[in-house]
Motif scaffolding. Structure first.
Motif, PDB file in Angstrom:
ATOM      1  N   LEU A 120       6.681   4.509   1.956  1.00 36.97           N
ATOM      2  CA  LEU A 120       6.585   3.203   1.301  1.00 36.97           C
ATOM      3  C   LEU A 120       5.134   2.731   1.213  1.00 36.97           C
ATOM      4  O   LEU A 120       4.733   2.093   0.240  1.00 36.97           O
ATOM      5  N   ASP A 121       4.351   3.054   2.251  1.00 42.47           N
ATOM      6  CA  ASP A 121       2.931   2.692   2.207  1.00 42.47           C
ATOM      7  C   ASP A 121       2.235   3.380   1.042  1.00 42.47           C
ATOM      8  O   ASP A 121       1.510   2.740   0.266  1.00 42.47           O
ATOM      9  N   THR A 122       2.489   4.677   0.938  1.00 40.93           N
ATOM     10  CA  THR A 122       1.887   5.446  -0.161  1.00 40.93           C
ATOM     11  C   THR A 122       2.330   4.876  -1.505  1.00 40.93           C
ATOM     12  O   THR A 122       1.518   4.685  -2.410  1.00 40.93           O
ATOM     13  N   TYR A 123       3.634   4.596  -1.580  1.00 41.21           N
ATOM     14  CA  TYR A 123       4.182   4.044  -2.814  1.00 41.21           C
ATOM     15  C   TYR A 123       3.465   2.758  -3.199  1.00 41.21           C
ATOM     16  O   TYR A 123       3.059   2.558  -4.344  1.00 41.21           O
ATOM     17  N   GLU A 124       3.288   1.885  -2.216  1.00 39.11           N
ATOM     18  CA  GLU A 124       2.666   0.602  -2.530  1.00 39.11           C
ATOM     19  C   GLU A 124       1.234   0.793  -3.000  1.00 39.11           C
ATOM     20  O   GLU A 124       0.769   0.110  -3.919  1.00 39.11           O
ATOM     21  N   LYS A 125       0.535   1.772  -2.392  1.00 40.07           N
ATOM     22  CA  LYS A 125      -0.852   2.017  -2.810  1.00 40.07           C
ATOM     23  C   LYS A 125      -0.903   2.462  -4.263  1.00 40.07           C
ATOM     24  O   LYS A 125      -1.762   2.042  -5.023  1.00 40.07           O
TER      25      LYS A 125
END
Lengths: 707, 229
Positions: free
Chosen positions: A176-181
């Motif tokens: 999810l962190d990667t996605y948000e970035k």
């Protein structure tokens, strides 16, 4: 790369365009048109596998299709073109529409062997794997989807979701962190809030409570769901042992809704010390004087003189304003004989004041005050097990105000407690007739009719609110999943001796729960349009434990009972038909049934397993009962009886022991009877080891009974 | 009485309550749909023994179009409280809970609902206690052919961009005395009544506008109470 098309499977340009047109029609759900078009292609190309397969699939979407024919077409298609993606996909869809999910998954996997990154097939496979809760495979599929199309937001989110379901919290969060970035947050305020709260939920479930609190703080300006926020923060503080902060946060939660008893319970659990709890209740009452919930909970917590004082204050507005539900509101006050006595004193005191001085608590009475006092006194005496006294109060009330339907409902209840079921039903009908536009009075009356076995009357009465002709009443009950009626009707038929039809009614409840489980399928697909991970998670978890609901468990107990009867009596004895009598005989009803209704009957068909009744009772019904109601004596009694009959001595012994550990079990005559029967049944068991075990246990167990 | 956000495990009880109160019923799938899409909007009311005796099932309307004057708004799909649990303000409390969330969570501009034209008690609750206003009449809305008032509660009271057709519907006294009858079988009669209510609304609006003018105008001294100019 898809493999080369085998000879005889290629279409000329015209037919190819017809085929493509047919696919468009299928996707637009224009099944009749699609059928015509596919037949056209097949006329010119009778061996075209993909057309044969599509024909089967299109047919399966039309009413009254022949299942075998559809399957045959698809199998024929595959025999002609084994490596066709479309054929395997169609086969999978056909299995899915018939709820053969394991088979469907196999077909999709075959399709993927041909083209391993076909997005449509991967998506369908993911839905099935979610439905079957095959989480490891689901994660693989989601990964594949993401690798195939990394630009799709949904693929990222659902990949994280799959890892979360498996319990790989850190991985899910990293995704999810990667996605948000890469993708940023969702557009709307609500969606962004849900996205962030989902991340927080994963963090919370991973056990990192400090991390969770940090995230809440980080996102505080973007969150819109503060009920969830305060609740979770409070739980974090609790887990971290930060008692004061937990209390402070629960207070914030209560501030959002001072009528939520669960928040208040949670708060009091943290406070723990009874005196401090009392103090907190006082504080809450000052802050939220209008909250009935807080007031009631405070009364429940108190004892002795304080209880008398608080209970009086609680009861006062009900009496002064003449609120009918007081009888139900004071139920918890009868938990101890001490409290029952205090309540009795208060109520009788109020009655005396009303009759002598025409005031209650100093406030002048109006015409109806005494009626409501007598109503609550009737409830009071019913609770004390004195329905005859209750009847006197109900009579007095009716004599005073014969025009109030609530009093006839009360009298009906009293008559029921006195065991006068037919009179109770008549009384409920009197109440019903006083307001024919009220559905509550109608269903109460139908229930009372069923209780005294007047199922024809019950159906007529229930029918009033269906806006359908009388012979369609049952269809309405099935469609609208009116489980209370099905259970009551089942009970009624059981009392009349018709075990088979009684069992069929109970099995309908199971059918409804199966349908409800199927309902989630729609959301597996829908969630990709409208991504709300927390809600979707809630849905999946609900489905996993839906059978915990009393409708299912009550029906399950009855199913086990019926199957035990079938085992004991045998099939012939059991098959006594009783005309369920919705005013028409079977023959007449047949004539009246429309085509749609015949299909409805097929749709809700339930079968009684005469060949293996005990096995059918054990799985799933007893298994579910032991899972959700294992601490109830009823459940263990059924388990003992069933396992004795099934010749499973070790299991039965286990159940006996579990039963004895339950409160009040040692004085249960029924338990003793079943235990004795069990030991008698296994007295001559073949297995030496088990035989010895039982001998040693027997005396110890039998000595525990006090009856 | 306890009022709480509806959980998934409450949905079966809500369905049961609905079946005991109203003829407009739904399969579980519809309840699930509300719970998945708008979980913060639906609430249950329980008696003091944990039994669900009331609920509100609410959603955000899906067909919205800002340009055509239909912004994001909430809609009450279904609301009922068991007959035995009345007079405790439960229905009002349920609506207020849902209403709060429509604004706080979803930024809705208004909350709408339908009510039977003959249901004086409900209309009184919505109109007087909860301050909803009737905006339209939907003819033959209900399954048995009865008409419905479409009522709305605006979050931003300043101005009334939707132009309420009807401001205050006469309730119990006039229906009871038979002075104004709501003829449910005669379509022409209903349309006439619709016109009548429109005229009534116009009168009420004019009276309100007049009063506003008077309040704004400088007061002249004419003894104890100023004479109306």
């Amino acid at each position: 790369m898809p493999p080369k098309v085998p000879p005889g499977q290629e279409l000329n340009r015209e037919d190819d365009s017809t085929f493509k047109n047919m696919m468009k029609n299928y996707e637009a759900k224009q099944y009749k048109k699609a059928l015509k078009l596919v037949d056209q292609v097949l006329k010119n190309n009778p061996n075209h596998a993909e057309s044969l397969a599509m024909k089967g699939l299109v047919q399966s979407n039309l009413p009254n299709y022949n299942k075998t024919e559809a399957y045959d077409l698809v199998k024929l298609a595959l025999s002609k073109h084994l490596k066709s993606l479309i054929c395997w996909h169609v086969y999978g869809l056909l299995h899915r529409s018939n709820q053969n999910y394991t088979e469907a998954i196999k077909c999709y996997k075959q399709a993927l062997k041909i083209e391993d990154n076909n997005v449509a097939i991967l998506r369908d496979l993911a839905m099935l794997q979610t439905h079957m809760r095959d989480l490891a495979s689901l994660t693989e599929t989601r990964q594949k989807l993401l690798e195939t199309k990394a630009s799709s937001k949904v693929n990222w989110q659902m990949f994280a979701f799959a890892h979360h379901l498996q319990g790989n919290h850190d991985t899910a969060l990293a995704i999810l962190d990667t996605y948000e970035k890469i993708m940023g947050l969702p557009d709307t305020k609500y969606d962004a809030s849900e996205f962030l709260l989902y991340r927080i939920l994963i963090k919370f479930e991973s056990g990192d409570y400090e991390g969770t609190l940090k995230l809440f703080n980080l996102y505080r300006n973007q969150i819109v769901d503060w009920d969830y926020t305060w609740l979770t923060c409070a739980e974090c503080y609790e887990k971290l042992g930060m008692k004061e902060k937990a209390i402070e946060t629960y207070m914030k939660l209560i501030d959002l809704n001072a009528e939520d008893n669960e928040s208040i319970d949670a708060l009091m659990l943290v406070i723990a010390d009874p005196d401090k709890i009392s103090a907190q209740y006082k504080k809450l009452r000052e802050l939220y004087p209008k909250s009935q919930t807080i007031q009631k909970m405070e009364v429940d917590h108190s004892t002795g003189d304080e209880f008398r004082e608080l209970a009086t204050a609680f009861i006062k507005p009900y009496i002064v304003k003449g609120i009918p539900s007081l009888g139900s509101a004071v139920k918890s006050f009868y938990q101890t004989p001490e409290k029952s006595e205090i309540i009795g004193a208060i109520l009788h005191g109020v009655e005396k004041e009303a009759l002598d001085k025409e005031t209650v608590f100093g406030v002048p009475t109006d015409k109806m005050t005494i009626v409501w006092i007598w109503t609550v006194l009737a409830h009071h005496h019913m609770r004390l097990g004195a329905p005859d006294t209750a009847a006197e109060y109900a009579e007095k009330a009716i004599e005073h105000t014969p025009t109030l339907d609530a009093l006839y409902s009360l009298k009906a209840k009293v008559l029921k407690k006195q065991g006068k079921l037919e009179e109770a039903a008549d009384m409920a009908d009197t109440a019903r007739k006083m307001d024919l536009a009220d559905r509550f009075l109608n269903t109460e009356c139908a229930k009372y009719m069923l209780r005294c076995n007047k199922f024809e009357e019950a159906a007529k009465i229930f029918n009033v609110f269906t806006y359908k002709p009388l012979h369609e009443t049952w269809s309405n009950i099935l469609d609208m999943q009116v489980m209370w009626y099905e259970t009551e009707l089942g009970d009624c038929l059981y009392r009349l001796g018709d075990i088979e039809n009684s069992l069929k009614k109970y099995l309908l409840i199971d059918h409804h729960f199966k349908d409800i489980n199927e309902d989630q399928f729609y959301f597996h697909h829908y969630i990709s349009h409208r991504h709300n991970p927390r809600s979707y998670l809630g849905l999946l978890r609900f489905m996993d434990t839906a059978k915990n609901h009393r409708f299912y468990c009550n029906a399950a107990k009855r199913v086990v009972r019926c199957y035990l009867d079938i085992h004991k009596l045998g099939k012939e004895e059991v098959q006594k038909r009783i005309d369920e009598g919705f005013q028409h005989s079977d023959a007449e009803r047949e004539k009246l049934l429309t085509k749609e209704q015949r299909e409805k009957d097929k749709e809700f068909e339930v079968t009684v397993n005469y060949d293996e009744p005990l096995q059918a009772a054990s799985k799933p019904f007893l298994a579910e009962l032991l899972k959700y109601r294992g601490t109830e004596l009823d459940t263990q009694l059924l388990a003992i009886e069933l396992h004795t009959a099934m010749n499973k001595p070790v299991r039965a012994l286990q159940n006996v022991k579990q039963a004895l550990s339950l409160p009040g079990a040692s004085s249960s005559a029924e338990l003793k009877r079943l235990t004795v029967a069990f030991f008698e049944a296994v007295a001559s068991v073949e297995n030496q080891v088990i035989g010895d075990l039982l001998k040693t246990e027997k005396d110890a167990i039998l000595s525990k009974f006090t009856c | 009485m306890p009022v709480k956000r509806a959980k998934f495990s409450d949905l079966l009880d809500m369905q049961h309550c609905n079946l005991n109160c109203l003829p407009e019923n739904y399969g579980m799938k519809y309840y699930l749909y509300h719970a998945v899409c708008w979980r913060q909007l639906s609430y249950v009311n329980q008696d003091f023994n944990g039994k669900v005796n009331g609920y509100v099932l609410a959603k955000m309307e899906e067909d919205t179009n800002e340009e055509e004057g239909i912004p994001e708004h909430g809609h009450i799909t279904s609301l009922s409280v068991l007959r035995t649990a009345r007079q405790l303000g439960s229905a009002a409390r349920l609506v207020k809970c849902a209403r709060q969330k429509v604004e706080d969570v979803f930024d809705g501009k208004y909350l709408s609902l339908h009510v039977r034209c003959s249901n004086a008690a409900a209309i009184k609750l919505y109109q007087e206690k909860l301050e909803f206003k009737v905006h339209e009449i939907d003819l033959a809305y209900y399954g048995d052919g009865e008409d419905a008032f479409q009522m709305k509660w605006l979050f931003d009271k300043a101005g009334d961009p939707f132009g309420a057709t009807i401001v205050q519907v006469p309730t119990t006294p006039e229906i009871k005395t038979g002075k104004i009858e709501w003829p449910s079988t005669n379509v022409d009669g209903r349309i006439k009544y619709h016109e009548h209510l429109k005229r009534l609304a116009q009168q009420q609006r004019e009276a309100a506008a007049k009063k506003q003018q008077e309040d704004a105008a400088p007061k002249r001294s004419h003894g104890r109470r100023g004479r109306k100019s």
